[in-house]
Design an enzyme around this catalytic site. Structure first.
Site, short mmCIF file in Angstrom:
data_model
loop_
_atom_site.label_atom_id
_atom_site.label_comp_id
_atom_site.label_asym_id
_atom_site.label_seq_id
_atom_site.Cartn_x
_atom_site.Cartn_y
_atom_site.Cartn_z
N TYR A 53 0.65 -1.18 -0.05
CA TYR A 53 0.03 -0.03 -0.13
C TYR A 53 0.89 1.34 0.06
O TYR A 53 1.66 1.40 1.13
CB TYR A 53 -1.02 -0.01 1.35
N SER A 205 -13.37 -4.24 0.56
CA SER A 205 -14.44 -3.76 -0.20
C SER A 205 -16.02 -3.97 -0.19
O SER A 205 -16.68 -4.06 -0.80
CB SER A 205 -14.37 -4.01 -1.76
N PRO A 206 -16.42 -3.80 1.41
CA PRO A 206 -17.76 -4.02 1.69
C PRO A 206 -18.83 -3.06 1.17
O PRO A 206 -20.03 -3.30 1.13
CB PRO A 206 -17.94 -3.68 3.10
N LEU A 207 -18.22 -2.04 0.50
CA LEU A 207 -19.08 -0.84 -0.08
C LEU A 207 -18.96 -0.93 -1.70
O LEU A 207 -19.60 -0.02 -2.44
CB LEU A 207 -18.64 0.36 0.27
N ALA A 208 -18.44 -2.11 -2.19
CA ALA A 208 -18.33 -2.45 -3.50
C ALA A 208 -17.58 -0.93 -4.34
O ALA A 208 -18.10 -0.64 -5.39
CB ALA A 208 -19.59 -2.54 -4.37
N GLY A 210 -17.78 1.95 -3.62
CA GLY A 210 -18.67 3.16 -3.65
C GLY A 210 -20.14 2.90 -4.03
O GLY A 210 -20.97 3.70 -3.89
N LYS A 215 -24.37 6.87 -3.48
CA LYS A 215 -23.99 7.93 -4.67
C LYS A 215 -24.29 7.61 -6.17
O LYS A 215 -24.61 8.59 -6.72
CB LYS A 215 -22.60 8.37 -4.63
#
Length: 331
Positions: A53, A205-208, A210, A215
């Site tokens: 990272y 990535s639990p919110l895929a 974004g 939004k």
């Protein structure tokens, strides 16, 4: 923030894990320290990073903050495998790289030990025995407390567990897969193996990326301004299933008085076998919203509606194995 045991270990972690992939790129050191402070103030204990990272800068930002903290109160997870910097070769999960990689991570993190050391991706060029015996050595030496892996297939995870058991080696106790309301392939094999073998699961990535943040709307015709999405990503997600999930997410968010992101995270937190979603906040404001996923619950009907909105036809052989006439135990 509630705590949960990581799989069948005695290690307790917070029900949200802070991901720091943006530290050193989109998030500078001072902002990163503020995010870390606010995460811990809210009861968070588990922090995830990786040697790749921002070419190691993420670990350095955590390290400069970590030396001001009570180390024993925190669970620091990092990963080893990939290229050490842009354009440099991928080094894999062989003994030479792991032994060098752990020393580099310890130095950047300014700590004597790593709580959870994870192989970032399966290495098809290195014998699995070499990887696992090396990791076992790190646990025996005290430099690493627990080991885990990310981005495996179901058979790769099972093989690693079986080999460790057969050889008397430290086993993987944690899996880090892609998992959210839209990306649910882990339900086919990875999560069942993890549940059966007592492996904790921390979902990235639990919110895929974004898409589950609230939004995105169908009438936009393309990615919203300021998002990390591009047209190709939009085209890949622009389908009936995506919009069905987002509609259900908005409906449930309205019912519980929470943001779509908080509901999407809460759904992951309540899934069987899941230990924690990894929240990747770039700013303190994003962190504050994500922290709102803690301290409440979706009811069974809300979980069912969200889950069913994203259900997709099962691939072979799962479609055969789950026919009513063949299922002998409750799933």
């Amino acid at each position: 923030m509630d705590k949960r045991f990581l799989g069948r270990t005695g290690l307790e972690v917070s029900e949200l894990c802070l991901g720091t992939m943006t530290f050193g790129s989109e998030t500078d050191e001072s902002t990163g320290h503020r995010i870390l402070d606010e995460f811990v103030a809210a009861g968070g204990t588990m922090i995830d990073t990786a040697d790749t990272y921002s070419a190691g800068v993420s670990e350095e930002i955590i390290g400069s903050w970590l030396k001001t903290q009570n180390r024993d109160d925190l669970v620091i997870a990092t990963k080893v495998y990939g290229e050490a910097g842009p354009g440099l070769p991928v080094r894999g999960a062989g003994r030479k790289h792991i032994m060098a990689g752990v020393e580099d991570s310890l130095r950047r993190l300014q700590t004597d030990f790593i709580d959870l050391y994870q192989i970032h991706v399966y290495d098809d060029a290195t014998p699995l025995e070499e990887t696992l015996t090396t990791l076992d050595t790190l646990v025996t030496s005290g430099k690493v407390r627990f080991i885990g892996a990310s981005n495996l297939t179901g058979w790769q995870l099972q093989k690693a567990i079986d080999l460790s058991r057969h050889r008397g080696l430290e086993p993987y106790v944690c899996l880090q897969p892609l998992y959210n309301l839209l990306d649910r392939d882990a339900e086919l094999d990875l999560i069942p193996v993890s549940r059966n073998e007592g492996v904790g699961v921390i979902a990235w990535s639990p919110l895929a990326g974004g898409w589950l943040s609230g939004k995105y709307r169908k009438d936009q015709g393309g990615p919203p301004a300021g998002s990390r999405s591009n047209q190709a990503d939009w085209d890949a997600h622009d389908n009936d299933r995506t919009w069905r999930v987002l509609d259900a997410l908005q409906t449930v968010a309205g019912e519980v008085g929470k943001t779509p992101a908080q509901v999407a995270l809460r759904w992951v937190m309540q899934r069987p076998g899941l230990t924690a979603p990894i929240i990747g906040a770039r700013t303190p404001e994003q962190l504050a919203d994500n922290l709102g996923a803690s301290g409440w619950s979706l009811d069974d009907d809300q979980v069912r509606r969200l889950t069913e909105a994203g259900d997709a036809p099962l691939p072979y052989p799962h479609n055969i194995l789950r026919l009513p006439q063949f299922v002998r135990r409750a799933q």
